[in-house]
Design a protein around this motif. Sequence first.
Motif, PDB file in Angstrom:
ATOM      1  N   LEU A 194      11.338   7.204  -3.415  1.00 16.52           N
ATOM      2  CA  LEU A 194      11.295   6.050  -2.363  1.00 16.52           C
ATOM      3  C   LEU A 194      10.519   5.059  -2.770  1.00 16.52           C
ATOM      4  O   LEU A 194      10.935   3.912  -2.324  1.00 16.52           O
ATOM      5  N   ALA A 195       9.396   4.991  -3.688  1.00 19.93           N
ATOM      6  CA  ALA A 195       8.715   3.908  -4.061  1.00 19.93           C
ATOM      7  C   ALA A 195       9.711   2.850  -4.587  1.00 19.93           C
ATOM      8  O   ALA A 195       8.989   1.751  -4.376  1.00 19.93           O
ATOM      9  N   ALA A 196      10.706   3.172  -5.218  1.00 20.01           N
ATOM     10  CA  ALA A 196      11.539   2.051  -5.802  1.00 20.01           C
ATOM     11  C   ALA A 196      12.162   1.045  -4.565  1.00 20.01           C
ATOM     12  O   ALA A 196      12.586  -0.155  -4.751  1.00 20.01           O
ATOM     13  N   VAL A 197      12.587   1.905  -3.633  1.00 18.47           N
ATOM     14  CA  VAL A 197      13.133   1.258  -2.438  1.00 18.47           C
ATOM     15  C   VAL A 197      11.987   0.345  -1.766  1.00 18.47           C
ATOM     16  O   VAL A 197      12.283  -0.948  -1.481  1.00 18.47           O
ATOM     17  N   LEU A 198      10.882   0.755  -1.800  1.00 18.38           N
ATOM     18  CA  LEU A 198       9.552  -0.062  -1.056  1.00 18.38           C
ATOM     19  C   LEU A 198       9.309  -1.198  -2.017  1.00 18.38           C
ATOM     20  O   LEU A 198       9.047  -2.225  -1.535  1.00 18.38           O
ATOM     21  N   ALA A 225       4.278   5.661  -5.288  1.00 17.15           N
ATOM     22  CA  ALA A 225       4.374   5.322  -6.880  1.00 17.15           C
ATOM     23  C   ALA A 225       3.651   6.527  -7.577  1.00 17.15           C
ATOM     24  O   ALA A 225       3.834   7.292  -8.579  1.00 17.15           O
ATOM     25  N   ALA A 226       2.316   6.626  -7.028  1.00 15.73           N
ATOM     26  CA  ALA A 226       1.057   7.613  -7.631  1.00 15.73           C
ATOM     27  C   ALA A 226       1.881   8.943  -7.393  1.00 15.73           C
ATOM     28  O   ALA A 226       1.581   9.715  -8.390  1.00 15.73           O
ATOM     29  N   SER A 227       2.445   9.303  -6.385  1.00 18.06           N
ATOM     30  CA  SER A 227       2.968  10.711  -6.214  1.00 18.06           C
ATOM     31  C   SER A 227       4.441  10.894  -6.780  1.00 18.06           C
ATOM     32  O   SER A 227       4.861  12.162  -6.726  1.00 18.06           O
ATOM     33  N   VAL A 232       0.834  -1.337   0.107  1.00 20.15           N
ATOM     34  CA  VAL A 232       0.092  -0.024  -0.022  1.00 20.15           C
ATOM     35  C   VAL A 232       0.896   1.239  -0.034  1.00 20.15           C
ATOM     36  O   VAL A 232       0.716   2.133  -0.721  1.00 20.15           O
ATOM     37  N   ALA A 233       1.956   1.274   0.663  1.00 17.68           N
ATOM     38  CA  ALA A 233       2.781   2.263   0.748  1.00 17.68           C
ATOM     39  C   ALA A 233       3.632   2.337  -0.461  1.00 17.68           C
ATOM     40  O   ALA A 233       3.753   3.885  -0.794  1.00 17.68           O
ATOM     41  N   PHE A 234       3.985   1.329  -1.125  1.00 17.49           N
ATOM     42  CA  PHE A 234       4.505   1.715  -2.378  1.00 17.49           C
ATOM     43  C   PHE A 234       3.586   2.068  -3.274  1.00 17.49           C
ATOM     44  O   PHE A 234       4.052   2.984  -4.119  1.00 17.49           O
TER      45      PHE A 234
END
Length: 243
Positions: free
Chosen positions: A111-115, A105-107, A99-101
């Motif tokens: 950091l999405a790549a790390v998650l 990713a939507a924003s 969910v955090a990813f």
Amino acid sequence: MSDAGIGWAGRVMAWLRFALALVVLNLLFIAGTLAGLIVFGLFPAAVATSIVAARLRAGVPPDSIVRDFVIAYRSQFRHLAVVSIPFTLATLLIAVDLVAFQTLAASGDPLAAVLFAVFLTSTLLTALAAFAAVSICSRYRASARATWRYAIVLPLVSPGMSVSLIVSLGVLAYALMAFGVLVPLVGASVPLFVAGWIIDTRLARLAPAGRPEIGATVADNPVHPAARVVSSPLHHQREGIPA
């Protein structure tokens, strides 16, 4: 399954009976999972399915798949509900990470790549450990702590087994997604059958190498495919921990 001494019609019938057994096992897995309110029933249902599937692989199919499944399911339910706790918690954490990813990713947050990397790694490790725990519990009887330790270590020290498991389950997942009608028929029984085959082969190879097994030997373990399921499948099993 042996094809010796039978004609093509006999082989076809044998494979049809085998396929039907997998369908019945899948339905029993679903019923067992629902009977345990999903959270508590998933692991006992998976282990019971693996126990019966192991007998099918060994060429000694049970007289009654339903009876043997129910015996294995009921006899280990409480113990397996405890064994499943860390895997349930890990699954919840993976869901939170997903969910955090998706949010980051939507924003467009880098950091999405790390998650995503954390999500992918944790998902693979949890799946490998969970399948290992299912196979261990279907073969041996040990404390929950010993099972957790061995289930985590086994995939890490057996890279060949882990790669084979990931590739095999990946291919099966693709096939099941491509032919969605197969999911309610063999969506759980076939992956557990294949995973049990791969992991059980590894466990069998470790035993003669002088390494202590996690529990009873095949001769002492009535839930092993080489033995017959009885009214108390775990009665003669011994406690044991791996090296």
